[in-house]
Design an enzyme around this catalytic site. Structure first.
Site, PDB file in Angstrom:
ATOM      1  N   LEU A  15       0.843  -1.205   0.000  1.00 39.49           N
ATOM      2  CA  LEU A  15       0.000   0.000   0.000  1.00 39.49           C
ATOM      3  C   LEU A  15       0.873   1.247   0.000  1.00 39.49           C
ATOM      4  O   LEU A  15       1.049   1.899   1.003  1.00 39.49           O
ATOM      5  CB  LEU A  15      -0.899   0.015   1.236  1.00 39.49           C
ATOM      6  CG  LEU A  15      -2.142  -0.871   1.217  1.00 39.49           C
ATOM      7  CD1 LEU A  15      -3.036  -0.545   2.391  1.00 39.49           C
ATOM      8  CD2 LEU A  15      -2.924  -0.704  -0.075  1.00 39.49           C
ATOM      9  N   HIS A  16       1.438   1.558  -1.141  1.00 31.51           N
ATOM     10  CA  HIS A  16       2.268   2.768  -1.210  1.00 31.51           C
ATOM     11  C   HIS A  16       1.409   3.941  -1.662  1.00 31.51           C
ATOM     12  O   HIS A  16       0.180   3.885  -1.594  1.00 31.51           O
ATOM     13  CB  HIS A  16       3.503   2.531  -2.092  1.00 31.51           C
ATOM     14  CG  HIS A  16       3.187   2.314  -3.529  1.00 31.51           C
ATOM     15  ND1 HIS A  16       3.369   3.273  -4.474  1.00 31.51           N
ATOM     16  CD2 HIS A  16       2.669   1.240  -4.176  1.00 31.51           C
ATOM     17  CE1 HIS A  16       2.990   2.793  -5.662  1.00 31.51           C
ATOM     18  NE2 HIS A  16       2.564   1.572  -5.489  1.00 31.51           N
ATOM     19  N   VAL A  17       2.037   4.993  -2.149  1.00 34.67           N
ATOM     20  CA  VAL A  17       1.296   6.225  -2.381  1.00 34.67           C
ATOM     21  C   VAL A  17       0.179   6.084  -3.421  1.00 34.67           C
ATOM     22  O   VAL A  17      -0.950   6.515  -3.209  1.00 34.67           O
ATOM     23  CB  VAL A  17       2.278   7.343  -2.798  1.00 34.67           C
ATOM     24  CG1 VAL A  17       1.551   8.655  -2.909  1.00 34.67           C
ATOM     25  CG2 VAL A  17       3.387   7.459  -1.768  1.00 34.67           C
TER      26      VAL A  17
END
Lengths: 89, 327
Positions: A15-17
């Site tokens: 769950l990155h940017v």
């Protein structure tokens, strides 16, 4: 209505940017209160910073709690987004 | 009793350096959760007095305990140790790197108790463990909101997504107030009366502004505009102006919001275009400071008004009397 579902992070970067932005976009005009719980931390899923704070990597399981009129549709939409790896690989 | 979700492995990772710990026994049960975070020196219980002896605490064995045990005959040692160390005992810590007697290892294996050894002196180890465990069992909660230091007061700005919390924070930053955390605020209870707010390590001092994206406040506004933590003194709830709702026009009544069982002064601030939220939050903060110092603007005004009315009625009465006497 309250819906609780566990969703698995399938994309390789976690769950990155960008996935956080996708999630926030899905939840933008949603009535329900939506929360993510991961490693004893429960946060508001409508806020990018909150999602980023979780730092959930690939294969982690997020407990999604949605409460409100459109809870069912919201969780279904989120499940699809998680399954489709937020349009990533 | 304190409960926790910490495992022995996590405990070891946290404290192996500060307490110079090594695991001597119990490697296979490190994934077990620690049920109670309290610590005890067995002391007098080893001499046979076990009434009221808490069976579920960490035990520290120092020179005193080991020396006393060594003075006993083998049979008594085994008996006493067997009473003091129970299946509920989370772990045993030996201080000052003393040699571990074989009977302690036996008991620990038999009763599934983790055995650590530390290089620290007994009392240092005891106090360090005591305070660290107390810290770990502190109640903590995470809330959605922005925490700012406004004129030295910790102001937690809350409200629904997109009501303008971050924008208000930007305005405050521009006026040289400080940001503690945007969007996610971790609150922990300190003592019985105060709450300390801080941000999560990862997103600390970053903000998300719609239309701009993620910004690094420390880099943009400078180190003077950030702060690690602050005690939370008041909560300002922003909400979109509701025409049908009656908002506080006097400020007589005090409202509170509860976090972790502690009441925090609470202000509901309606937002609509044309209202300078930044200025309003500054004013709330200053006014709150005055209140804390013992000057309540609304109360003072009300007293002034009542005084004025009394004087007026006295004057009126005097005037009436004069008029009557003239007649």
């Amino acid at each position: 209505m309250k819906i609780i579902k566990k969703l698995k992070v399938k994309n390789s970067l976690g769950l990155h940017v960008r996935p956080a932005a996708v999630i926030v976009k899905i939840l933008q005009n949603v009535d329900s209160k939506v929360e993510f719980t991961y490693q004893n931390e429960t946060v508001n899923a409508k806020s990018i910073m909150s999602i980023l704070m979780l730092a959930a990597k690939k294969n982690s399981r997020i407990l999604v709690t949605a409460e409100g009129k459109d809870a069912k549709e919201v969780v279904a939409k989120l499940a699809i987004a998680f399954d489709e790896q937020f349009g990533e690989t | 009793m304190n409960s926790s979700k910490l495992t022995f492995k996590e405990f070891y990772e946290l404290f192996k350096d500060p307490m110079e710990l090594e695991i001597c026994c119990g490697h296979e049960i490190l994934d077990k959760r620690i049920k109670n975070l309290e610590v005890q020196r067995p002391g007098v219980s080893l001499a046979g007095w076990v009434e009221d002896f808490p069976t579920n605490r960490f035990l520290i064995f120092g020179q005193l305990e080991l020396g006393y045990l060594n003075s006993l005959d083998r049979e008594t040692i085994l008996k006493r140790v067997d009473i003091v160390i129970t299946k509920k005992t989370p772990a045993i810590l030996i201080s000052k790197n003393y040699n571990i007697p074989d009977y302690l290892i036996d008991v620990c294996i038999r009763k599934n108790v983790v055995l650590f050894r530390s290089k620290m002196r007994t009392m240092e180890l005891f106090s360090k463990l005591f305070f660290s465990l107390k810290d770990l069992s502190k109640p903590v909660t995470t809330v959605h909101g922005t925490l700012m230091d406004v004129y030295g007061l910790g102001v937690l700005i809350q409200g629904d997504s997109s009501v303008g919390k971050s924008e208000a924070a930007l305005g405050l930053l521009e006026r040289k107030h400080r940001l503690i955390s945007d969007d996610v605020v971790k609150i922990e209870k300190k003592g019985d009366t105060s709450l300390i707010g801080t941000g999560p390590d990862l997103t600390r001092h970053f903000m998300e502004i719609r239309g701009i994206g993620l910004i690094d406040v420390a880099a943009l506004f400078g180190a003077v505009c950030i702060r690690h933590d602050i005690s939370i003194d008041l909560v300002v709830q922003l909400e979109l102006w509701d025409e049908d709702k009656f908002y506080d026009r006097i400020g007589f009544d005090r409202h509170f919001k509860k976090y972790l069982g502690i009441d925090v002064p609470y202000y509901l601030l309606p937002v609509k275009s044309g209202r300078d939220v930044t200025l309003l939050i500054e004013t709330i903060s200053l006014n709150h400071r005055l209140k804390v110092m013992g000057y309540d603007s609304a109360k003072e005004f009300s007293e002034k008004l009542l005084d004025a009315m009394n004087n007026k009625s006295v004057k009126n009465n005097e005037n009436n009397k004069k008029i009557k006497s003239k007649k």
